[in-house]
Structure formats: C-alpha cells, structure tokens
Design an enzyme around this catalytic site. Structure first.
Site, PDB file in Angstrom:
ATOM      1  CG  ASP A   8      -1.816  -0.802   1.258  1.00 54.51           C
ATOM      2  OD1 ASP A   8      -2.409  -0.959  -0.207  1.00 54.51           O
ATOM      3  OD2 ASP A   8      -2.181  -1.259   2.318  1.00 54.51           O
ATOM      4  CE1 TYR A  39       4.345  -6.760   4.113  1.00 59.22           C
ATOM      5  CE2 TYR A  39       3.269  -8.841   4.280  1.00 59.22           C
ATOM      6  CZ  TYR A  39       3.707  -8.371   3.592  1.00 59.22           C
ATOM      7  OH  TYR A  39       3.401  -8.191   2.725  1.00 59.22           O
TER       8      TYR A  39
END
Lengths: 250, 250
Positions: A53, A111
């Site tokens: 994003d 992540y």
C-alpha cells in the site's frame, strides 16, 4: 527469452503504493517505465510477490519479468539502477526458471513493523516508523505474539474490504516483539498474509500493551472471525516488506 | 511583549532551505505562517541562529521572536507543533531576555556531517547521508582533523560566492571523524562557520581519506587562502545543524 528475478528495495513514502495507476507515482510504474525504456519502447510487464500500500516500504520485495535481451546480470543491475529514481533500488538480479512466478511460488514472507516509542516525535522518523508515545508492557505483547503463531483463520485480523477468495487460514511461523532503543520492532514471518493483516494485528498488540486487552484474548478473537471486534489499522509508515522466500530447489 | 527562544528540528529534504522565498516551501516561511496564524494575522518575524541551505537538516536550530501573548510555555510548544508540518518540530520553548538575539549572541555552533559508507546505496538514507562507496583511510582523516582545530583563516574552505564581510578567521574547538557501522560521522564545533565551510572541509577530508592529499596539506591550504585549491562542496543531504550554544549567563 530469459526470465529474470529481482530483489528490490524502496522507500514507500513518495509512492502511491506498488500497483500501477494512471497519473500516480507507483513502484510498478517506475519499474515498468525503466524496463520499457531499456527495451526501446517494448512494454515489459512485471510480476511481484504481492502489492504494498501507499507509504509501505520494502527491503526485499521480489519481482520477475521476461526479456529477449542476453546481457550479463551485473549489467542488468547497473542499467536498471541508472534508470530508476533514487527511492527505488534493485539489490539483486538473477536468472529464474521459465516456470518461476514471483507471486505464486512464494513459500514465506516476512514483514516488520516499527514503532517510534518516545514521548516526542522525531522529524527524521515520520515516514519510517509509527509514532506512539503511550506506555506499553512489552511482556504482555510478547505473550500475545505467542498466541498468534501457528495456523489460524485470520478473518478477524484482515480488512473487511479484502477481496481474497477462499480460505483465510494462514500459518505464522514467527510473531515477535522487541524493544530496541527508541523503537519497537515487530517481526512477522508466515506462509502468507491477508490484506492489512499485519497492520490490524499490530493495532491489537498495542491495545494489549496498554492493558486494554489481555494476551489470551487473541484466542477468542481468532475464534470469532469478526473484523468488527478489533480496532483500527495502524498507519502504513511503520510497515516493511522485509523478505520473500521461494523454494530453493526450483 | 515577551521574547521567546525556540529550539527546532527539521528534516531539510522537503524544504528549499531556511530563508523565506516567494512560492517556495521554506523553514522560515512555515514557522512565520504558523506564528502569524496564532496571532490572528499579525505578521510575526523570526530570527534564527543562521540560515541552512536546501536539503540541510537541523537537530538544534535556534530561533527567537516577540509576541504580545502571555501563555504558558507548554501551550506555546503545543500550539506551534499543532500548526507546523510534520517535518518541522519545536523541541523547546523558553523565555529570553529582551536583548537576546538568536544570531548575534551565538557563542558556539555544532554541525555534523554523515557519510553512508557502503558499496551500495540505501534508499532509506538517500536524503540523510552522503553515499560514498570508495575506500577511506579513517586514520588519515583523523590526522587531518587535528590540523583544522584551532584559530585559522578559513578562506580556502569557504564558498567563493560568500558575501561575508570582515575577517574569515574562525576558531574550531572540535573537528573529529569516526566510523560508526555503515556511517562515518564528522563533528565540527566552532565559534562560527563561513558559507559552505563544513561541506568544503568534508570534501577535502574525503580526498585525504582516499590518499589524494596528505593530512599535513591542510596547513598549506589554510595558509594559501584560495578556494580554487580545493575540490567540490559535498552534497547537502549529509549536513546537520546539530546544536547552537549561547552564553549561559545571559
């Protein structure tokens, strides 16, 4: 025709996310523009391990593309980095099997999420960590991390807007939290991640760190499969796609 | 009327320097816009310890301004930070004597310069350190630093475009260089600095680190007072105005 696999880094703060969009500055757009220029106008399509994003960073995003060019790997890297803007960098270029696919062949993703845990913000961190000045009990967060590891249905921890079809079951191999100086580092390694999953989980972990929930609540939240039970998605600036792993045998 | 002294931080990468300019985003412009808004349209002029160029950062820039408002210091800080963009932050607000002047009363300034000393660039460092991939002999640089300390005429190490009138003699109390992980940190503390002085000195120190000059050449360069004898000014992204000191007795 050769298939090339690249590991890329980017500072997401000046990109409108990964996926190409008209009139927006995107990572995919920048990469395809550079590749198309190298190929004298022939459109080169890339495939990535997944999208990120707006504002999300990458240390180890992985992409692949096909080219008719037969040039040494080192020159590929040089040529691409010369054509790319300086917030996007190709770290490694290697040949891949014709059947390799940067998205379908992922076996593990990592992540990380960084929190700037000080009473005052730092102008140099504003795009790179989430400023969170409230007191936190790191041990509670660590206890909650243990409940998240393993194979679970993560419906509660994924965006209601998610378009993912099929199972919302994922396996997390590692969920950890460590205070490192002024920052708190969260590490997530898993078979795959649902949309906004890391940012929703970090929001819940910060609630737990503030004593607004108990670590064992995680079990109940997982079982209920309801996004509405948990709070807000934390901001994108703290999130990094850190590493993508593929089956080595390929 | 009260005089207020503020210590401010800024990430210089998105500012066209400190000094106000029409249609440009500047630090002075952002501060005066915020203050003028707080003062319901009355223009509030600020004075800083000195200007910084486009891309130069500050950890301890100091400014002063006058106001007819009588509000608690903590509220000043809160109100200003609410109105300022997030790459500019007021760290401290205090009352100053009516005769205090942020520029004229400086007794010492500290600048730091950071070099990203790795074979490959880091997208996250691009605005915050100068990427320099060549081998360096840190000990030679440190020897050269010793020659720079003390009182000298720094004409050779100041921009030919400098408009400074009067003496180019300055005293450097500390000039040091240390390798810290992937970065090289240069510290300069002095009575004052000529235009581009730190960035010109760092350029010469990097030449010395590469063996293109000897540490003792510094003496000769200082004596000759000629800017043309030394190389290019290193880029602004590595430079930080770190601290400004005033006479404590005031």
């Amino acid at each position: 025709m050769v298939r090339l696999k690249c590991i890329i880094n980017y500072d997401g703060s000046q990109f409108s996310g990964f996926q190409i969009q008209p009139k927006k500055r995107t990572v995919q757009g920048a990469l395809e523009t550079a590749l198309t220029k190298m190929h004298k106008g022939e459109y080169i399509r890339i495939q990535a391990s997944g999208r990120t994003d707006t504002g999300v960073h990458a240390k180890g995003q992985t992409i692949h593309f096909d080219s008719a060019y037969d040039i040494p790997l080192y020159n590929w890297k040089q040529a691409l980095n010369t054509l790319l803007p300086n917030d996007l960098y190709v770290k490694e270029v290697e040949y891949a099997d014709d059947s390799f696919h940067a998205r379908y062949d992922v076996i593990e993703k990592e992540y990380r999420y960084y929190v700037w845990h000080e009473s005052e913000p730092d102008v140099f961190k504003r795009n790179y960590a989430y400023y969170f000045p409230y007191e936190l009990d790191i041990r509670s967060i660590q206890a909650a991390c243990d409940y998240l590891e393993g194979t679970h249905d993560f419906t509660t921890f994924s965006s209601a807007k998610a378009t993912t079809k099929g199972t919302k079951e994922r396996t997390l191999y590692q969920v950890s939290c460590e205070k490192k100086g002024s920052e708190i580092e969260f590490i997530f390694r898993g078979s795959g991640f649902l949309y906004n999953m890391v940012r929703i989980i970090v929001g819940v972990l910060l609630d737990i760190g503030q004593g607004r929930r108990q670590p064992a609540d995680i079990m109940d939240l997982l079982a209920k499969r309801d996004r509405r039970l948990v709070g807000e998605t934390v901001p994108s600036e703290g999130l990094y796609l850190w590493n993508v792993r593929y089956d080595e045998k390929r």
